[in-house]
Each structure stands twice: as structure tokens, then as C-alpha cells.
Design an enzyme around this catalytic site. Structure first.
Site, mmCIF file in Angstrom:
data_model
loop_
_atom_site.group_PDB
_atom_site.id
_atom_site.type_symbol
_atom_site.label_atom_id
_atom_site.label_comp_id
_atom_site.label_asym_id
_atom_site.label_seq_id
_atom_site.Cartn_x
_atom_site.Cartn_y
_atom_site.Cartn_z
ATOM 1 N N LYS A 1 -7.170 -6.092 86.202
ATOM 2 C CA LYS A 1 -8.365 -4.968 85.814
ATOM 3 C C LYS A 1 -9.675 -5.342 86.606
ATOM 4 C CE LYS A 1 -9.042 -2.483 81.495
ATOM 5 N NZ LYS A 1 -8.680 -1.220 82.223
ATOM 6 N N GLU B 1 -0.757 6.238 88.000
ATOM 7 C CA GLU B 1 -1.482 6.360 86.475
ATOM 8 C C GLU B 1 -2.449 7.250 86.698
ATOM 9 O OE1 GLU B 1 -3.746 2.674 85.377
ATOM 10 O OE2 GLU B 1 -2.977 1.768 87.398
ATOM 11 N N ARG C 1 -4.205 -11.306 80.688
ATOM 12 C CA ARG C 1 -4.630 -10.589 81.977
ATOM 13 C C ARG C 1 -5.822 -10.658 82.787
ATOM 14 N NH1 ARG C 1 -4.238 -4.108 80.702
ATOM 15 N NH2 ARG C 1 -6.286 -4.371 79.638
#
Lengths: 361, 361
Positions: free
Chosen positions: B204, B240, B101
Site C-alpha cells: 500500500k 483491480e 501489511r
């Protein structure tokens, strides 16, 4: 006496013994980083007021790996310029506007900002400490970069327990230094936007910039000067470039997208709008579709780094449109009007320029 | 022998002379920062490869005020945990997923990331160096925070000339430590979104977090645990929370919003989906309208910090809906299944846990 400048010399550029100028090749100044001597640093700790701050030698700062800026991007920046006039004064362009914008940004990001008074005083101190780095008249400006960063250590998402207000400065030349001096834009018609409603596009948050580097570099690699982003809500209206606002001109109407939280309220944008009105143009702030822009006579962009820059072409999908540029273009007129005020060539009747005392030595 | 833990003691928590445990009150551990002894630092300079890196004493780092992270928010973070088992092993949960990620995020933000191999090795080194900070079995975990930041100095928008890969770690307890242990969410129906198509919501990036602090703190001040964001494109679908993914349950169907660039591809999200399938649930990834969520039987959220957490209520405008929680809830079952694997209570048949050698001393 005006300083004697030798573009190819590596020795000090003046004959003064007081080293009035730093050892810079002023003729070849670009928009890039030249480290100067000093920077300003002040700190705020939760529950206290901002420290008065100090001028310290320019250099790296020490910061926690758990700082809010490293982990959660809690940071704002500003950009403004100091100009040296022929009569040896050094002046700032509308620093009160930058102070106010930092406060608005801090409110949006739940940070604590210095007062406008502290902001302006600190900017002046930074310039004074680095005055030999302010380029000679007409050779560029001292670009001043105030930062407000979440420097306190934390783990969960929150306001940071400490903020650092820091100002550094660097002498700069033109931002988009290309042979023609003109911009060729690519409209980003793919699903890449700069901002969305409820985001941070309307404040000078560091979070607006790293996300657009990819699209910017892709456009550069295709030979474009910059990317023009469309709004995320409809994908039909133009918003701004990676770091400048945009205007279109048709007849006596100058139009620019409205400030509704997705584009930066540029200080040059605001100033240029006022100057255009002064010379009889009608200035409208409203949505502008790509189609409307493609039908315009002239397109230009504005920003502290960019100043006012004519757009020569815009490429949208397979269509490439060419706009009016050169001596007859409004952008050229506005550029001259603005820089004449900034550089002290004409009198500042607007009250935009702020004198820095103690420079005339 | 299992360590002897005295929650009220301020002396060392074991009788071992090797100081197996740091002086922490393990019973009252929260999700907050406890500085540990060491961190890992590696650097990449343009045109070179990532330096091997070193374990160094935990502390502030020195960085240029002109760094890409301070000015343009060029930074990524990861979060993963190390768990101590009853038989004295220390293990990581799926660090390969975090490494991947970070690489995807680096590609999106035009940064250079360490290789997956270097990432995992560095995480292991960081845990080993801080092993006395890994909580006793069942008392929490060592939260590991890898950062990749643009540390090189620059002025214009670009990829940074230097990147720093840094890992710190801190012992943590529960993320949402509230008396009930349950979540009460506020749906953010105002025009505040977390992400947009073409943004960085799917990686992220530090830029996803400071923009949501305001909405988060407002919800907290009203007594909510967290905010549930709706998509920016339609304003109808749930996306989210500030730092966790969301699931809804109805009958034998578990549904969660799809990974289309606007929500984070959570590693707990992925793992919990697999566990739900293992026990006979059908797991769907598709758009979920607020209305559908309000009709669900159960809602829960997932994340590395959060683990799996039941949502007790969701408030949308004037409507407040209560969901199934407690022993009979699927979220409770999934929480137990996941943490049993993580803590070594049941055998890891998934190959998710990665052993750290050298801990069994």
C-alpha cells in the site's frame, strides 16, 4: 579577485567583509544536503491562479496529514544547477527545460504547475537569495530542487485542492564520488523494473523513486555503483539507471533508449546527444538489448546530478564486461564539452546558459 | 440508551452532557474528510527504535522540504474502520492485518515500520481520543488512516534518516455513494496500467495512487464509477480498480486475481473469500481474462472504503455487459454477512473484531 579557499579552515572562506561565500569546505563537497539560507514557496488553490510566491527562510513547512503527497504520492520534482564562472557571474543550465518537464509531469499527474516564466523567475530568486552557497568556479555547483506537491487535504483519490511549489538549493560536488570516478553497473535481470507503459516513468514523479531504493541498495551492498533496469514489457532492453539515462557507443554511433513514456527525458541526455552530433557522431534513439550493450565499446550515463559519467563495467548475470574509459573515451570528451559550457570556460553558442542578474557584486 | 440523531439539526446530536457525539449530520455522511480532534504521531530516527508516540491535537505537521516523502515518494498508508455497536462498544476490523501489511510495505520500500503491537495500540488510542466522531450504529464508521512517511531530510536516493508514523481518523459514510448504489466500470484497454512485476502494486505504497488519478478522472468524466485495470505484462487479465479488488461469480465459483505483487492483498478481499467459502462457494485465485469476466454472471469489488459493492455494468471497448445485482446477488449476501459482523449484528465467530476498551461510557 578570486576567493581564497582554505579547505581545512572552519572560518569564513573569503577575506571579503560581504561574506561572499558561505562557510563550506568547498574542496570536500559531495552530493549531499547542506542546508542553505532561503527557499521559495508559492501556492495554488483550486479555482485560483498560482500565488506569486516568496523567498522565505529555509526550514520545515507545515502541511496537512491528509495532503495528497502524504497519502497518494502526488508530487513532482526537478533538479538543475547554478554555476559560478571565473568572471563572477552565476548562470543556470537550461531552466526552461525543467519548467517544461514539470508542466508535462503535472499534466500526467493531474496537478497544476506554475508557468514556465514563474518557474524560471522563482529559480533565479532562490539562487540569488542563496548566492553565497554557489561554490567557487570549478568546485561544484548549487543544486536546485524545485518541488510541486499536492499539499491540499483530501480523503478520496482526486486532484488535490491545493498545490505547493517550493524550491530549495544546496551546494554539491560530484554525484558518484568514488575513487576511480567510474561506474560499475549491475543489470537488474530479476523481475524488478523501474517503469511500465502507462506508468509515470516518463515524468519526474516522486513515485518513480521509492520503488527502486531496494534494488539500488542491494546493488550498492554488492559493491556496484548503480542498477541498470530492463524494460518491463520484454525484459530484454536496457532503460535507465535509478537516476540517470544511459548511452552506448560503437564506432561513430551513439545510441540511447527512446523516450516512450518509460524513461525520463533527461535534459543532460538531450544536451549530450546534441554535442555528440556536433562532433560528427550519429546519435540513434532506439531499443537497445542487453546483448547489444555487452558488445558496445563504451557505455556512459547522464543526468543533472551525474553529469556525464563513464561506465567501467556492466555485470549481467555471470558476465562482467569492461568498457573503454579515460582520456580517449567519448564520455570524457562529452563531459568536458558540456561542463566547459556550464562553467563558462567556453562560449555558450547553444543559448543553454541563463544569466542571473544581480550576482556580480 | 441509543443516541438521538437529528439529521437536520446543527446542534449537538445527543442530549447527553458528555457530548457523546460530535456535531455531524450522520444521515448525510459521505466518504470525505471531516477533521476530528486528535491524531497520533510517533517518530523513528535511524539507529534508534520507534518512539512510543503521542496523541496530539489534529492539525498540520512540520516537515523538511528535503524529506523522502516529498522528493522520492517514500510513503505507505493503511485504511481501516472502527464501528460502533448498538450496545455502545467500539470495535476495529482486523487491525492486525493492516499492521502486517504496513510491515510488508515498509520492507519493500526500505522503510522502518512500527511493530504490530505498537500499530494496534496507536490505532486504539486514536479512536478513543476521537470517540465522539465514531458514527452511531448503522450510520457509518470511523475511517482510520495510518501513514508511514519518510520524514527525514536527504538529497540522494536512500532510506530516509527519519520516519513518521501518523494516524488520523474521519467519520465516513459510503465510498461510492451513487443513487443506484451500483458500480459501472470502464475497462482500461488503452496502454495505461496500474502496476507491473517488480513494482509496488502489491503493497500500500502512496506511489500506486497518483499515477492512476488521470485514468480515474477520465472514466468519471464519462460517467463511470471507476476504472478496471488490466495487467501490464499481457494486457489481457483483469487486476483491480483504482482502490478496490475485483471478483467474478459464475455458478458456485467465485474467482479473483491472484496476489503476485501487482495487486493489493486486500483485507476485505481475504475476508470476503472466507465468507464465500463458508456458504459453499468455491473460491479460486487465478488469472481472469477480460473475456472470462464478460461471461461471468456477477462481478463485485471489495475494499475497506468500498466494503462489498456490486458491479452493474462493465464496458470494454464498444461492449457493455450487465451483471446480476440486487437481493439475489452473492455480493449482496456477502455485504450483509460482512457488515453484520463488523457492526455487531451477528456474533463474530471469526475473531476478526477487536474491542477498544474504555468506550463504554
Amino acid at each position: 579577485m578570486a576567493p581564497s579557499v582554505h579547505s581545512s579552515s572552519s572560518t569564513l572562506l573569503t577575506s571579503d567583509t560581504d561574506e561572499r561565500y558561505a562557510n563550506v569546505n568547498w574542496e570536500e563537497l559531495e552530493f549531499s544536503l547542506t542546508p542553505t539560507d532561503y527557499m521559495f514557496v508559492a501556492k495554488y488553490k483550486q479555482g485560483e491562479t498560482f500565488s506569486e510566491g516568496n523567498i522565505v527562510p529555509y526550514g520545515d513547512i507545515s502541511i496537512s496529514p491528509c495532503s495528497a503527497i502524504f497519502n497518494y504520492g502526488q508530487g513532482l520534482f526537478e533538479g538543475l544547477k547554478a554555476y559560478r564562472t571565473e568572471d563572477k557571474r552565476i548562470r543556470l543550465f537550461r531552466p526552461d527545460e525543467n519548467a517544461l518537464r514539470m508542466q508535462n509531469g503535472a499534466e500526467r499527474l493531474c496537478m497544476t504547475a506554475p508557468s514556465a516564466e514563474q518557474f524560471i523567475k522563482a529559480v533565479k530568486q532562490t539562487v540569488l537569495a542563496n548566492k553565497k552557497w554557489v561554490p567557487p568556479p570549478g568546485k561544484g555547483s548549487l543544486y536546485i530542487r524545485p518541488l510541486l506537491i499536492g499539499s491540499g487535504a483530501m480523503l478520496g483519490l482526486a486532484s488535490a485542492p491545493e498545490y505547493t511549489f517550493l524550491i530549495y538549493a544546496t551546494p554539491v560536488g560530484e554525484y558518484h564520488k568514488v575513487s576511480s570516478g567510474l561506474m560499475n553497473l549491475k543489470v537488474n535481470h530479476h523481475n524488478y523494473h523501474r517503469s511500465h507503459y502507462g506508468g509515470t516513468g516518463g515524468v519526474k514523479s516522486c513515485t518513480n523513486y521509492s520503488p527502486v531504493v531496494k534494488t539500488f541498495l542491494e546493488a550498492k551492498s554488492l559493491g556496484f555503483s548503480d542498477v541498470l533496469f530492463l524494460d518491463a514489457a520484454t525484459g530484454r532492453n536496457i532503460e535507465e539507471l535509478t537516476t540517470s539515462n544511459i548511452f552506448i557507443v560503437k564506432g561513430d554511433i551513439v545510441t540511447t533508449p527512446p523516450i516512450l513514456g518509460t524513461i525520463l527525458p533527461g535534459i543532460t541526455r538531450k544536451s549530450v546527444s546534441e554535442l555528440a552530433r556536433d562532433i560528427g557522431y550519429k546519435v540513434e534513439e532506439r531499443d537497445i538489448s542487453v546483448d547489444e550493450m555487452l558488445e558496445a565499446e563504451e557505455v556512459f550515463c547522464t543526468g543533472t546530478a551525474t553529469v556525464v559519467k563513464a561506465v567501467e563495467t556492466v555485470t549481467y548475470k555471470d558476465k562482467k564486461v569492461k568498457y573503454k574509459t579515460g582520456e580517449e573515451a567519448l564520455s570524457t570528451k562529452l563531459y568536458t564539452m558540456l561542463t566547459d559550457i556550464q562553467m563558462g570556460i567556453v562560449e555558450d553558442k547553444k543559448g543553454w546558459m541563463v544569466e542571473i542578474d544581480g550576482c556580480d557584486d
